[in-house]
Design a protein around this motif. Sequence first.
Motif: not given
Ligand code: MG
Length: 260
Positions: A51, A181-182
Amino acid sequence: MSTETVNTVPTLQVSNLHKAYNGTEVLKGVEFQINKGQVKAVLGPSGSGKSTMLRLMALLEPADRGEISLDGNRIGASDNNGRIAHHSERRLAVQRRDIGMVFQRFNLFPHLNALENVVLALTEVQKVGKAEARERAFMMLNKVGLGDRDRHFPSELSGGQQQRVAIARALVLNPHVMLFDEPTSALDPELVGEVLEVMENLAAGGMTMIVVTHEVKFARRAADEVTLFDSGVIVEQAEPGEFFDNPQHERTKQFLSHVH
Ligand SMILES: [Mg+2]
Ligand SMILES: Nc1ncnc2c1ncn2[C@@H]1O[C@H](COP(=O)(O)OP(=O)(O)OP(=O)(O)O)[C@@H](O)[C@H]1O
């Protein structure tokens, strides 16, 4: 510039990227690049810096060292006789327009409906007129399969639908690259598929995408290359078949043994 030169410039490139928090180095010289139309999936254990890398690339935080380039132009900072000079907030705001980011949590405005959430990106960020903004926003909602949900407020949408609104909001600005991000980690399992489908369509349509994910199936199907991130560095990068079926590094084998 000749066409050939244009084609060989990476869309997004980071070199020797370093970042520390409270004296602890989280990124330790990351080298990463993505070319136009490529899709890269990034895997790695929790806390490895995935991240952080995306936030730095999206210019949401400054790097301590290293360079970020978009279409061959350095962004975020300049080199001032060997000293890093971070760009002004105003300049960063302009540079950020070309980089779309989708987070695990969708961060929609709760008091605005789906259409207005997407419209706002255009009217606030790109200063597009209201009528054109509504038209473009509606087209984007259609593209993510939400043409019939434009008047719904976030509280009236499922998690998967909210995430698709967030994707539409990023896409409507015509970014050169999309960072995810995810994007499906906060969703109930039965809602993951609809978001991945939208992302796969985007990938098939030629969007340049970096996707931090745990979704191995998505990485296998949609990614051109898979990257393993660990302890602030990139351990291995390979095309999906090689990465998953014939990993070269011990760390990758170990990581995959937990994922499969
Ligand atoms: Mg992360
Ligand atoms: N703003 C911050 N302040 C202090 N430490 C931070 C900050 N952001 C991240 N960190 C630390 O940096 C390290 C890397 O975090 P990061 O969120 O980039 O990891 P990640 O690979 O995305 O992990 P996850 O898979 O859990 O999302 C972690 O140890 C984290 O605690």
